[in-house]
Scaffold this motif. Structure first.
Motif, PDB file in Angstrom:
ATOM      1  N   ILE A   1       0.833  -1.189   0.000  1.00  0.00           N
ATOM      2  CA  ILE A   1       0.000   0.000   0.000  1.00  0.00           C
ATOM      3  C   ILE A   1       0.870   1.243   0.000  1.00  0.00           C
ATOM      4  O   ILE A   1       0.578   2.192  -0.703  1.00  0.00           O
ATOM      5  N   ALA A   2       1.929   1.236   0.817  1.00  0.00           N
ATOM      6  CA  ALA A   2       2.798   2.405   0.892  1.00  0.00           C
ATOM      7  C   ALA A   2       3.366   2.756  -0.479  1.00  0.00           C
ATOM      8  O   ALA A   2       3.463   3.935  -0.841  1.00  0.00           O
ATOM      9  N   THR A   3       3.723   1.767  -1.256  1.00  0.00           N
ATOM     10  CA  THR A   3       4.247   2.010  -2.601  1.00  0.00           C
ATOM     11  C   THR A   3       3.172   2.615  -3.493  1.00  0.00           C
ATOM     12  O   THR A   3       3.436   3.529  -4.263  1.00  0.00           O
ATOM     13  N   ALA A   4       1.952   2.112  -3.383  1.00  0.00           N
ATOM     14  CA  ALA A   4       0.862   2.594  -4.234  1.00  0.00           C
ATOM     15  C   ALA A   4       0.483   4.041  -3.947  1.00  0.00           C
ATOM     16  O   ALA A   4       0.220   4.806  -4.872  1.00  0.00           O
ATOM     17  N   VAL A   5       0.447   4.445  -2.685  1.00  0.00           N
ATOM     18  CA  VAL A   5       0.023   5.806  -2.353  1.00  0.00           C
ATOM     19  C   VAL A   5       1.159   6.807  -2.411  1.00  0.00           C
ATOM     20  O   VAL A   5       0.925   8.000  -2.518  1.00  0.00           O
ATOM     21  N   GLY A   6       2.394   6.334  -2.338  1.00  0.00           N
ATOM     22  CA  GLY A   6       3.543   7.213  -2.509  1.00  0.00           C
ATOM     23  C   GLY A   6       3.960   7.952  -1.260  1.00  0.00           C
ATOM     24  O   GLY A   6       3.354   7.835  -0.195  1.00  0.00           O
ATOM     25  N   GLU A   7       5.026   8.735  -1.431  1.00  0.00           N
ATOM     26  CA  GLU A   7       5.571   9.501  -0.316  1.00  0.00           C
ATOM     27  C   GLU A   7       4.620  10.619   0.088  1.00  0.00           C
ATOM     28  O   GLU A   7       3.796  11.064  -0.686  1.00  0.00           O
ATOM     29  N   GLY A   8       4.775  11.072   1.315  1.00  0.00           N
ATOM     30  CA  GLY A   8       3.934  12.145   1.822  1.00  0.00           C
ATOM     31  C   GLY A   8       2.618  11.659   2.397  1.00  0.00           C
ATOM     32  O   GLY A   8       1.773  12.453   2.779  1.00  0.00           O
ATOM     33  N   THR A   9       2.439  10.355   2.430  1.00  0.00           N
ATOM     34  CA  THR A   9       1.227   9.770   2.995  1.00  0.00           C
ATOM     35  C   THR A   9       1.592   9.010   4.253  1.00  0.00           C
ATOM     36  O   THR A   9       2.540   8.236   4.268  1.00  0.00           O
ATOM     37  N   THR A  10       0.856   9.246   5.308  1.00  0.00           N
ATOM     38  CA  THR A  10       1.085   8.521   6.555  1.00  0.00           C
ATOM     39  C   THR A  10       0.108   7.354   6.619  1.00  0.00           C
ATOM     40  O   THR A  10      -1.094   7.547   6.470  1.00  0.00           O
ATOM     41  N   LEU A  11       0.625   6.166   6.814  1.00  0.00           N
ATOM     42  CA  LEU A  11      -0.221   4.985   6.929  1.00  0.00           C
ATOM     43  C   LEU A  11      -0.372   4.600   8.389  1.00  0.00           C
ATOM     44  O   LEU A  11       0.593   4.621   9.150  1.00  0.00           O
ATOM     45  N   ALA A  12      -1.575   4.245   8.764  1.00  0.00           N
ATOM     46  CA  ALA A  12      -1.840   3.707  10.098  1.00  0.00           C
ATOM     47  C   ALA A  12      -2.183   2.237   9.904  1.00  0.00           C
ATOM     48  O   ALA A  12      -2.972   1.890   9.026  1.00  0.00           O
ATOM     49  N   VAL A  13      -1.598   1.383  10.704  1.00  0.00           N
ATOM     50  CA  VAL A  13      -1.776  -0.055  10.536  1.00  0.00           C
ATOM     51  C   VAL A  13      -2.565  -0.632  11.704  1.00  0.00           C
ATOM     52  O   VAL A  13      -2.236  -0.403  12.867  1.00  0.00           O
ATOM     53  N   GLN A  14      -3.591  -1.379  11.370  1.00  0.00           N
ATOM     54  CA  GLN A  14      -4.363  -2.138  12.353  1.00  0.00           C
ATOM     55  C   GLN A  14      -3.779  -3.552  12.312  1.00  0.00           C
ATOM     56  O   GLN A  14      -4.023  -4.306  11.382  1.00  0.00           O
ATOM     57  N   SER A  15      -2.989  -3.902  13.307  1.00  0.00           N
ATOM     58  CA  SER A  15      -2.252  -5.164  13.265  1.00  0.00           C
ATOM     59  C   SER A  15      -3.152  -6.394  13.302  1.00  0.00           C
ATOM     60  O   SER A  15      -2.830  -7.411  12.698  1.00  0.00           O
ATOM     61  N   GLU A  16      -4.263  -6.317  14.004  1.00  0.00           N
ATOM     62  CA  GLU A  16      -5.230  -7.416  14.040  1.00  0.00           C
ATOM     63  C   GLU A  16      -6.604  -6.845  13.750  1.00  0.00           C
ATOM     64  O   GLU A  16      -6.961  -5.796  14.279  1.00  0.00           O
ATOM     65  N   PRO A  17      -7.405  -7.529  12.916  1.00  0.00           N
ATOM     66  CA  PRO A  17      -8.735  -7.000  12.595  1.00  0.00           C
ATOM     67  C   PRO A  17      -9.684  -7.097  13.790  1.00  0.00           C
ATOM     68  O   PRO A  17     -10.157  -8.171  14.130  1.00  0.00           O
ATOM     69  N   ARG A  18      -9.920  -5.966  14.428  1.00  0.00           N
ATOM     70  CA  ARG A  18     -10.792  -5.918  15.609  1.00  0.00           C
ATOM     71  C   ARG A  18     -11.998  -5.023  15.373  1.00  0.00           C
ATOM     72  O   ARG A  18     -12.600  -4.550  16.327  1.00  0.00           O
ATOM     73  N   GLY A  19     -12.306  -4.727  14.109  1.00  0.00           N
ATOM     74  CA  GLY A  19     -13.462  -3.909  13.796  1.00  0.00           C
ATOM     75  C   GLY A  19     -13.104  -2.522  13.306  1.00  0.00           C
ATOM     76  O   GLY A  19     -11.968  -2.065  13.429  1.00  0.00           O
ATOM     77  N   THR A  20     -14.108  -1.853  12.761  1.00  0.00           N
ATOM     78  CA  THR A  20     -13.911  -0.533  12.162  1.00  0.00           C
ATOM     79  C   THR A  20     -13.574   0.546  13.189  1.00  0.00           C
ATOM     80  O   THR A  20     -12.801   1.457  12.903  1.00  0.00           O
ATOM     81  N   GLY A  21     -14.147   0.435  14.375  1.00  0.00           N
ATOM     82  CA  GLY A  21     -13.836   1.414  15.415  1.00  0.00           C
ATOM     83  C   GLY A  21     -12.381   1.320  15.839  1.00  0.00           C
ATOM     84  O   GLY A  21     -11.704   2.334  16.027  1.00  0.00           O
ATOM     85  N   ASP A  22     -11.894   0.097  15.963  1.00  0.00           N
ATOM     86  CA  ASP A  22     -10.490  -0.110  16.311  1.00  0.00           C
ATOM     87  C   ASP A  22      -9.576   0.375  15.184  1.00  0.00           C
ATOM     88  O   ASP A  22      -8.526   0.955  15.437  1.00  0.00           O
ATOM     89  N   ALA A  23      -9.998   0.173  13.939  1.00  0.00           N
ATOM     90  CA  ALA A  23      -9.189   0.630  12.805  1.00  0.00           C
ATOM     91  C   ALA A  23      -8.992   2.146  12.857  1.00  0.00           C
ATOM     92  O   ALA A  23      -7.884   2.645  12.655  1.00  0.00           O
ATOM     93  N   LEU A  24     -10.068   2.881  13.152  1.00  0.00           N
ATOM     94  CA  LEU A  24      -9.933   4.333  13.235  1.00  0.00           C
ATOM     95  C   LEU A  24      -9.107   4.737  14.457  1.00  0.00           C
ATOM     96  O   LEU A  24      -8.336   5.698  14.393  1.00  0.00           O
ATOM     97  N   ARG A  25      -9.233   4.010  15.544  1.00  0.00           N
ATOM     98  CA  ARG A  25      -8.370   4.283  16.712  1.00  0.00           C
ATOM     99  C   ARG A  25      -6.902   4.200  16.334  1.00  0.00           C
ATOM    100  O   ARG A  25      -6.079   4.976  16.823  1.00  0.00           O
ATOM    101  N   CYS A  26      -6.564   3.244  15.474  1.00  0.00           N
ATOM    102  CA  CYS A  26      -5.172   3.068  15.046  1.00  0.00           C
ATOM    103  C   CYS A  26      -4.651   4.288  14.285  1.00  0.00           C
ATOM    104  O   CYS A  26      -3.450   4.518  14.231  1.00  0.00           O
ATOM    105  N   ALA A  27      -5.557   5.058  13.701  1.00  0.00           N
ATOM    106  CA  ALA A  27      -5.159   6.253  12.954  1.00  0.00           C
ATOM    107  C   ALA A  27      -5.140   7.509  13.818  1.00  0.00           C
ATOM    108  O   ALA A  27      -4.683   8.560  13.375  1.00  0.00           O
ATOM    109  N   ALA A  28      -5.622   7.404  15.044  1.00  0.00           N
ATOM    110  CA  ALA A  28      -5.759   8.589  15.901  1.00  0.00           C
ATOM    111  C   ALA A  28      -4.440   9.326  16.110  1.00  0.00           C
ATOM    112  O   ALA A  28      -4.402  10.562  16.037  1.00  0.00           O
TER     113      ALA A  28
END
Length: 195
Positions: A1-28
């Protein structure tokens, strides 16, 4: 994904799928304090139009809403959360399909999974989310939370709904992947493919 979106983009990673709320927490950590409004759109909505998102954010700002969400009554409801409304037509909650009873499953209005949040409310609210019966932390629980706090929840219907719905099953992914720039009729049986 990092290669596809390129530099200047910050990626947040949800290491284990625990739901959409947890995914957004990972980006906080990456997003907190960066914007007044946070637009959330799942990767399973590849046909959503930029103009639809722009109009949604404009409406969110105009209404000074805490949460704005896209809904539809045209999408087949399989795999989607059902939008529940109160006696005055206000959205009261969203119930995920696997948590829904037969009455809720009969509700035609579905959640697209695309939201705009007031950031100052969102980040503390995310920390108050708890796992549902399935063990997942649902972003949809924020709708009921905002309503319980008497905060503005603004619906935004988008028709045709084909632009907000992507594939939700393996067979739909297979069909979807073979028709890159059109809406697969196997996924949207009630839709006409735009010509």
């Amino acid at each position: 994904i990092a290669t596809a979106v390129g530099e200047g983009t910050t990626l947040a990673v949800q290491s284990e799928p625990r739901g959409t709320g947890d995914a957004l927490r990972c980006a906080a950590a990456a997003l907190a304090g960066q914007a007044q409004h946070i637009l959330v759109a799942g990767a399973d909505s590849p046909l959503i139009q930029g103009e639809t998102l722009r109009q949604m954010v404009e409406r969110h700002s105009q209404m000074a809403a805490t949460v704005t969400l896209l809904t539809s009554t045209l999408c087949p409801p399989q795999g989607l959360g059902h939008v529940l409304r109160g006696p005055s037509g206000e959205i009261t909650s969203i119930v995920e399909e696997k948590e829904a009873n037969p009455t809720t499953l009969a509700v035609a209005e579905t959640n697209s999974g695309i939201y705009c949040f007031d950031a100052s409310w969102l980040w503390p609210a995310l920390e108050r989310l708890r796992p549902g019966p399935s063990g997942e932390v649902y972003l949809t629980e924020l709708i009921a939370m905002a309503r319980q706090e008497s905060r503005g929840v603004e619906p935004r219907s988008t028709e045709p709904s084909m632009w907000q719905r992507g594939p939700t099953t393996q067979s739909a992914i297979t069909v979807f992947g073979t028709r890159r720039h059109c809406v697969p009729t196997a996924v949207f049986p009630r839709m006409e493919v735009p010509g």
